[in-house]
Design an enzyme around this catalytic site. Structure first.
Site, PDB file in Angstrom:
ATOM      1  N   GLY A 287       0.830  -1.211   0.000  1.00  0.00           N
ATOM      2  CA  GLY A 287       0.000   0.000   0.000  1.00  0.00           C
ATOM      3  C   GLY A 287       0.860   1.255   0.000  1.00  0.00           C
ATOM      4  O   GLY A 287       0.671   2.161  -0.827  1.00  0.00           O
ATOM      5  N   LYS A 288       1.821   1.293   0.924  1.00  0.00           N
ATOM      6  CA  LYS A 288       2.671   2.494   0.986  1.00  0.00           C
ATOM      7  C   LYS A 288       3.576   2.549  -0.238  1.00  0.00           C
ATOM      8  O   LYS A 288       3.818   3.631  -0.786  1.00  0.00           O
ATOM      9  CB  LYS A 288       3.497   2.491   2.275  1.00  0.00           C
ATOM     10  N   GLU A 307      10.655  -7.487   0.286  1.00  0.00           N
ATOM     11  CA  GLU A 307       9.687  -8.251   1.093  1.00  0.00           C
ATOM     12  C   GLU A 307      10.135  -9.710   1.097  1.00  0.00           C
ATOM     13  O   GLU A 307      10.408 -10.270   0.050  1.00  0.00           O
ATOM     14  CB  GLU A 307       8.281  -8.089   0.489  1.00  0.00           C
ATOM     15  N   CYS A 404       2.443  -0.139  12.958  1.00  0.00           N
ATOM     16  CA  CYS A 404       1.005  -0.009  13.123  1.00  0.00           C
ATOM     17  C   CYS A 404       0.678  -0.511  14.524  1.00  0.00           C
ATOM     18  O   CYS A 404      -0.110  -1.423  14.705  1.00  0.00           O
ATOM     19  CB  CYS A 404       0.280  -0.813  12.058  1.00  0.00           C
TER      20      CYS A 404
HETATM   21  C1  LIG Z   1       3.606  -3.829   8.543  1.00  0.00           C
HETATM   22  S1  LIG Z   1       3.867  -4.860   7.185  1.00  0.00           S
HETATM   23  C2  LIG Z   1       4.281  -3.696   5.933  1.00  0.00           C
HETATM   24  C3  LIG Z   1       3.073  -3.029   5.313  1.00  0.00           C
HETATM   25  C4  LIG Z   1       3.403  -2.311   4.027  1.00  0.00           C
HETATM   26  N1  LIG Z   1       4.484  -1.354   4.217  1.00  0.00           N
HETATM   27  C5  LIG Z   1       2.202  -1.624   3.430  1.00  0.00           C
HETATM   28  O1  LIG Z   1       2.011  -0.429   3.679  1.00  0.00           O
HETATM   29  O2  LIG Z   1       1.454  -2.268   2.708  1.00  0.00           O
HETATM   30  C6  LIG Z   1       5.426  -5.562   7.543  1.00  0.00           C
HETATM   31  C7  LIG Z   1       5.990  -6.424   6.461  1.00  0.00           C
HETATM   32  O3  LIG Z   1       7.322  -6.769   6.836  1.00  0.00           O
HETATM   33  C8  LIG Z   1       7.583  -8.047   6.335  1.00  0.00           C
HETATM   34  N2  LIG Z   1       8.759  -8.633   7.013  1.00  0.00           N
HETATM   35  C9  LIG Z   1       8.788  -9.575   7.978  1.00  0.00           C
HETATM   36  N3  LIG Z   1      10.067  -9.888   8.274  1.00  0.00           N
HETATM   37  C10 LIG Z   1      10.852  -9.117   7.491  1.00  0.00           C
HETATM   38  C11 LIG Z   1      12.250  -9.022   7.308  1.00  0.00           C
HETATM   39  N4  LIG Z   1      13.103  -9.762   8.019  1.00  0.00           N
HETATM   40  N5  LIG Z   1      12.714  -8.158   6.375  1.00  0.00           N
HETATM   41  C12 LIG Z   1      11.867  -7.387   5.666  1.00  0.00           C
HETATM   42  N6  LIG Z   1      10.524  -7.450   5.810  1.00  0.00           N
HETATM   43  C13 LIG Z   1      10.024  -8.299   6.706  1.00  0.00           C
HETATM   44  C14 LIG Z   1       6.281  -8.789   6.565  1.00  0.00           C
HETATM   45  O4  LIG Z   1       6.220  -9.949   5.746  1.00  0.00           O
HETATM   46  C15 LIG Z   1       5.250  -7.727   6.211  1.00  0.00           C
HETATM   47  O5  LIG Z   1       4.884  -7.842   4.869  1.00  0.00           O
END
Ligand SMILES: C[S@@+](CC[C@H](N)C(=O)[O-])C[C@H]1O[C@@H](n2cnc3c(N)ncnc32)[C@H](O)[C@@H]1O
Length: 482
Positions: A287-288, A307, A404
């Site tokens: 989304g962002k 990701e 969040c």
């Molecule tokens: C809060 S969500 C991000 C939402 C996104 N920025 C949006 O606005 O749609 C956090 C994301 O971090 C990912 N994540 C988990 N472990 C991670 C890692 N070690 N390195 C990078 N991303 C990771 C998750 O799979 C998830 O998709």
């Protein structure tokens, strides 16, 4: 003669379809760990509900799940000695559905009880229907007194708030601590209530003007409302956003206003020097990334979206489709990027994986599946992602850490620990850009921002800016992973 012919049985009252769909959804959520928002659309369409019945079924399922803790407290007090564990789980779901109609929707008692009892008789048999009838009648007799009854029969204010507003106690405690740190220690009830109020659908205008989007909404016979926080947002007061072609084509997107504010800060906070290469370290579902990419494309900037989960990277790919030439995708662990590409990016967003306690309005069942014991692993990961991002940032660039979640361990404490272990890193002031960009003042915790659903009508998002000076790159922390 008043005698019935032999074999005569009363005509079974047929089940109301909307209520049946809501009941099936509750069963799936409570027995198969299904997500209501994922299963309901299919159930509604298989049952061929018309639009108003579909809306009713969705409201019933979401409202019942959201306030499940409150319904359980009432049911336990009206079951004449039976504990919740003694009640057939299918009957328990029906009772919850009945309580929601009686207490929250203010459905006339005869309708709420009769419809639920009919469902119980048709689905579970006459014996259970009798039990459902008796419990709901007792709940209904006291329908205007329940708040006081629960207040007087819980051992503490915290327990009352948890039961009445249907939150696990540990979540109430975490919110109370976070609110106290924001100078709002007496306001937890407002946040709990906001968590039980469905969020309005906010649309981000990525490659379309708000005026044009509003005109499309009106042509589709839907209604829009003015945004609360971000000037370029449009709120959809009614209707399915996916019926709008700008949403289907990706030039507009469903995105919480808090999330839109984060995207705006990433692109608009001032930095000195070169501004050509941006990293979205935790991008899924994108989304962002999409909102950031629309600005990047206009400015000729390259966005790198990382990701680790393949299926979430697929969602990023879908979301950024209109800007596929601007965004490069990377499937990997964000913690590796700092070592692989030190001092490389002009702007970095770490939208860290977190408990998601700031978005409880969105998933009615989510609060019951989260565990306080998950926080330790999350905060460890958040710190490691921040270390990596700091290494990957070029001196003078922008590093924005967001969650969040308002939980102090995931926000204030992650930042404090990072600053303590990282020589040369400093906290920047994110409130200036946030307040310049927002329609009304955003709450600040010092130089960081904490949004709240009751005040800002957004998810409870946190934002902190980290500064890296020209001399700092040599101090960047090495990876803490073993
Ligand atoms: C809060 S969500 C991000 C939402 C996104 N920025 C949006 O606005 O749609 C956090 C994301 O971090 C990912 N994540 C988990 N472990 C991670 C890692 N070690 N390195 C990078 N991303 C990771 C998750 O799979 C998830 O998709």
């Amino acid at each position: 003669m008043n005698e019935r012919p032999a074999g005569w049985v009363p005509r079974r009252q047929s089940s109301n379809y909307a209520r049946l769909v809501a009941y099936d959804a509750l069963r799936a959520v409570n027995t198969e760990d299904a997500y209501a928002n994922l299963i309901l659309p299919g159930m509604v369409s298989r049952a061929r509900l018309n639009r108003s019945d579909a809306a009713f079924a969705t409201n019933l399922a979401y409202g019942t799940l959201r306030l499940q803790g409150r319904w359980d407290a009432m049911i336990a007090r009206c079951s004449q000695g039976r504990t919740l564990a003694d009640i057939d789980p299918r009957a328990l779901d029906l009772l919850r559905l009945g309580c929601y109609q009686l207490i929250e929707l203010k459905t006339p008692p005869h309708a709420a009880i009769n419809e639920t009892v009919a469902l119980a008789r048709n689905e579970l048999g006459q014996g259970i229907a009798g039990f459902v009838n008796a419990v709901l009648r007792r709940v209904s007799e006291r329908r205007n007194a329940w708040r006081g009854i629960i207040e007087n029969s819980t051992a503490s204010r915290e327990e009352f708030l948890a039961v009445w507003h249907s939150h696990p106690r540990w979540i109430v405690r975490q919110l109370e601590s976070s609110l106290a740190a924001a100078g709002r220690s007496t306001e937890v009830e407002a946040v709990l209530e906001a968590n039980n109020t469905p969020a309005k659908v906010a649309l981000a205008c990525r490659n379309i003007s708000p005026e044009h989007l509003k005109a499309r909404i009106e042509r589709a016979k839907m209604t829009w409302e003015d945004p609360y926080l971000v000037p370029s947002a449009v709120l959809l007061a009614s209707g399915d956003p996916h019926r709008l072609w700008p949403v289907r084509d990706g030039v507009a997107g469903v995105q919480d206003e808090g999330s839109q504010l984060i995207s705006a800060i990433v692109t608009e906070a001032s930095i000195s020097g070169k501004d050509k290469s941006w990293l979205d370290m935790c991008a899924g579902p994108g989304g962002k990334t999409a909102t950031i990419a629309a600005t990047a494309a206009r400015r000729g900037v390259r966005v790198f979206a990382n990701e680790p989960q393949a299926h979430r990277l697929d969602l990023v790919e879908e979301n950024i489709a209109p800007w596929a030439d601007t965004v490069a995708l990377r499937e990997g662990d964000g913690r590796d990027i700092g070592a692989q590409e030190p001092d490389s990016y002009d702007r970095i967003l770490v939208d860290a994986p977190c408990s998601g306690l700031g978005a409880l309005r969105r998933r009615p069942e989510a609060r019951w599946r989260k565990k306080e014991s998950d926080l330790a692993a999350l905060t460890q990961l958040q710190g490691e992602l921040l270390d990596s991002a700091y290494r990957a940032l070029r001196p003078g660039g922008l590093l924005l850490y967001t969650t969040c979640s308002p939980v102090l361990a995931e926000t204030r404490d992650v930042i404090a620990a990072f600053l303590e272990r990282t020589a040369g890193a400093e906290l920047g002031d994110v409130t200036v850009t946030a307040n310049r960009r927002a329609l009304r003042p955003v709450a600040s915790r010092g130089m960081t921002v904490q949004l709240w659903p009751d005040i800002h009508h957004t998810d409870a998002m946190y934002m902190a800016r980290i500064l890296k000076s020209a001399s700092a790159s040599e101090f960047a922390p090495a990876s803490r992973r073993s």
